[in-house]
Motif scaffolding. Structure first.
Motif, PDB file in Angstrom:
ATOM      1  N   CYS A   1      37.252 -72.118  30.160  1.00 56.56           N
ATOM      2  CA  CYS A   1      38.388 -71.199  30.214  1.00 56.56           C
ATOM      3  C   CYS A   1      39.727 -71.920  30.388  1.00 56.56           C
ATOM      4  CB  CYS A   1      38.223 -70.169  31.340  1.00 56.56           C
ATOM      5  SG  CYS A   1      37.644 -68.568  30.735  1.00 56.56           S
ATOM      6  N   SER A   2      39.769 -73.194  30.025  1.00 55.59           N
ATOM      7  CA  SER A   2      41.011 -73.951  30.137  1.00 55.59           C
ATOM      8  C   SER A   2      41.655 -74.115  28.772  1.00 55.59           C
ATOM      9  CB  SER A   2      40.737 -75.324  30.762  1.00 55.59           C
ATOM     10  OG  SER A   2      40.162 -75.197  32.038  1.00 55.59           O
ATOM     11  N   VAL A   3      42.784 -74.779  28.733  1.00 55.64           N
ATOM     12  CA  VAL A   3      43.469 -75.149  27.494  1.00 55.64           C
ATOM     13  C   VAL A   3      43.865 -76.620  27.622  1.00 55.64           C
ATOM     14  CG1 VAL A   3      44.353 -72.832  27.004  1.00 55.64           C
ATOM     15  CG2 VAL A   3      45.722 -74.413  28.389  1.00 55.64           C
ATOM     16  N   PRO A   4      44.094 -77.321  26.506  1.00 61.51           N
ATOM     17  CA  PRO A   4      44.494 -78.732  26.579  1.00 61.51           C
ATOM     18  C   PRO A   4      45.819 -78.911  27.311  1.00 61.51           C
ATOM     19  CG  PRO A   4      43.768 -78.172  24.368  1.00 61.51           C
ATOM     20  CD  PRO A   4      43.865 -76.881  25.114  1.00 61.51           C
ATOM     21  N   TYR A   5      46.024 -80.113  27.823  1.00 63.16           N
ATOM     22  CA  TYR A   5      47.238 -80.404  28.585  1.00 63.16           C
ATOM     23  C   TYR A   5      48.497 -80.268  27.737  1.00 63.16           C
ATOM     24  CZ  TYR A   5      47.987 -84.916  26.336  1.00 63.16           C
ATOM     25  OH  TYR A   5      48.254 -85.894  25.421  1.00 63.16           O
ATOM     26  N   SER A   6      48.344 -80.390  26.397  1.00 61.45           N
ATOM     27  CA  SER A   6      49.510 -80.281  25.512  1.00 61.45           C
ATOM     28  C   SER A   6      50.053 -78.862  25.457  1.00 61.45           C
ATOM     29  CB  SER A   6      49.143 -80.741  24.098  1.00 61.45           C
ATOM     30  OG  SER A   6      48.019 -80.026  23.601  1.00 61.45           O
ATOM     31  N   CYS A   7      49.299 -77.882  25.987  1.00 65.85           N
ATOM     32  CA  CYS A   7      49.784 -76.502  26.053  1.00 65.85           C
ATOM     33  C   CYS A   7      50.686 -76.273  27.260  1.00 65.85           C
ATOM     34  CB  CYS A   7      48.607 -75.528  26.121  1.00 65.85           C
ATOM     35  SG  CYS A   7      47.640 -75.383  24.599  1.00 65.85           S
ATOM     36  N   CYS A   8      50.668 -77.188  28.207  1.00 66.24           N
ATOM     37  CA  CYS A   8      51.395 -76.974  29.462  1.00 66.24           C
ATOM     38  C   CYS A   8      52.901 -77.167  29.273  1.00 66.24           C
ATOM     39  CB  CYS A   8      50.893 -77.935  30.526  1.00 66.24           C
ATOM     40  SG  CYS A   8      49.138 -77.697  30.946  1.00 66.24           S
ATOM     41  N   LEU A   9      53.659 -76.417  30.043  1.00 65.84           N
ATOM     42  CA  LEU A   9      55.107 -76.569  30.037  1.00 65.84           C
ATOM     43  C   LEU A   9      55.476 -77.940  30.608  1.00 65.84           C
ATOM     44  CD1 LEU A   9      56.147 -73.030  31.371  1.00 65.84           C
ATOM     45  CD2 LEU A   9      56.176 -73.824  29.003  1.00 65.84           C
ATOM     46  N   PRO A  10      56.468 -78.595  30.044  1.00 61.73           N
ATOM     47  CA  PRO A  10      56.841 -79.930  30.547  1.00 61.73           C
ATOM     48  C   PRO A  10      57.403 -79.862  31.966  1.00 61.73           C
ATOM     49  CG  PRO A  10      58.458 -79.141  28.958  1.00 61.73           C
ATOM     50  CD  PRO A  10      57.330 -78.156  28.922  1.00 61.73           C
TER      51      PRO A  10
END
Length: 322
Positions: free
Chosen positions: A222-231
């Motif tokens: 249920c996660s998403v890759p770190y590249s989806c995270c806001l900087p």
């Protein structure tokens, strides 16, 4: 000596129908053809530089591109093939399950095609070889028509094109962990366009590691890759687990931590806001191709005229009235 009435005008032995201007212009155009057909500007081809910002292989690609840019197009094409083969061999065996979206395979295919096409154009113009020039002209015409057809069909059937893009992105999401280069490409695209997934961030459930099913034992469930995270400003170490459990959150709650909009909508918006740029790129691609086709056909006709002249001179060399 008098010339027979109605006979063809005599030309000197050194006369040639082949224009050096056309011949060498076609040759130098082929040297520049690869550069004009494969732009690597980050504003016009954002995905092309994804490896440069990632692994060590990206630095090698950048260095190879810089060195090859100072030499001929054949060296560039050979380097593309070499990098593609190297990347292909260095992958895990599971990567062979996703050949359609593999950047290494794309490098190999594009490198081979560009090398063969420019080889025919350069050698054909220098050696005045009709067969190679005709091959170059026909292949370049086919490439131009395919590009034109793809542009027209993409505009007319925009909904189907959007569906095809969505299918490709979903397929890439499924194989995200199977291919390191593909993983780097997706991460670069998501950070570049500030997006996550195809339609939304929940598209990452298509991946077996990020799937939200109860029987999924993965730590990335249920996660998403770190590249989806806001900087995060002034972040010294990248938090690769910042997307933990984000698919279980609602849209507004998740938007405080990650990008929630899909990459397809972001890509469409980018295209709409850069229509003049894309039009200029398309025009920049079309003009050299049309010029190359025109010059190759002119040179072919000149070579044929020269051959006919030589045959005529040989046949009438012993004619006292010639």
């Amino acid at each position: 000596m008098a010339r027979r009435p109605g006979a063809r005008a005599a030309y000197g032995e050194e006369f040639s129908f082949v224009s050096p201007l056309v011949k060498y212009l076609l040759f130098f155009l082929n040297m520049l053809f690869w550069v004009t057909c494969m732009p690597l500007d980050s504003s016009s081809a954002p995905f092309a530089l994804y490896q440069v910002e990632k692994q060590c292989l990206g630095g090698r690609v950048l260095a190879a591109g810089f060195v090859a840019g100072c030499n001929s197009r054949a060296v560039i094409a050979m380097l593309m093939m070499a990098v593609g083969v190297y990347a292909r061999l260095m992958k895990h065996a599971a990567a062979f399950a996703c050949l359609a979206v593999d950047p290494a395979i794309l490098l190999i295919v594009v490198g081979v095609l560009m090398f063969l096409l420019t080889f025919c154009g350069c050698i054909g113009s220098l050696r005045e070889n009709i067969c190679l020039l005709q091959t170059f002209s026909i292949c370049l015409t086919v490439v131009f028509l395919l590009q034109l057809a793809a542009g027209v069909l993409g505009f007319v059937f925009s909904d189907k094109a959007r569906g095809k893009v969505s299918e490709i992105i979903n397929n890439a999401i499924v194989h995200y962990r199977d291919d390191l280069d593909l993983q780097n490409l997706i991460d670069f695209g998501q950070k570049k366009f500030s997006c996550c997934g195809g339609i939304s961030y929940r598209d990452w459930s298509l991946n077996m590691y990020f799937n939200c099913s109860d029987d999924n034992p993965s730590r990335e469930r249920c996660s998403v890759p770190y590249s989806c995270c806001l900087p995060t400003p002034n972040q010294a170490v990248i938090n690769t687990m910042c997307g933990q459990g984000m698919q279980e959150r609602e849209y507004l709650e998740a938007s405080e931590v990650i990008y929630t909009n899909g990459c397809i909508d972001k890509l469409v918006n980018w295209i709409h806001s850069n229509l003049f740029l894309l039009g200029g790129v398309a025009l920049g691609l079309a003009i050299p191709q049309l010029v190359g086709i025109l010059l190759s056909q002119i040179l072919v006709n000149q070579i044929k005229d020269q051959i006919r002249l030589q045959l005529y001179n040989q046949q009438h060399r012993a004619d006292p009235w010639h």
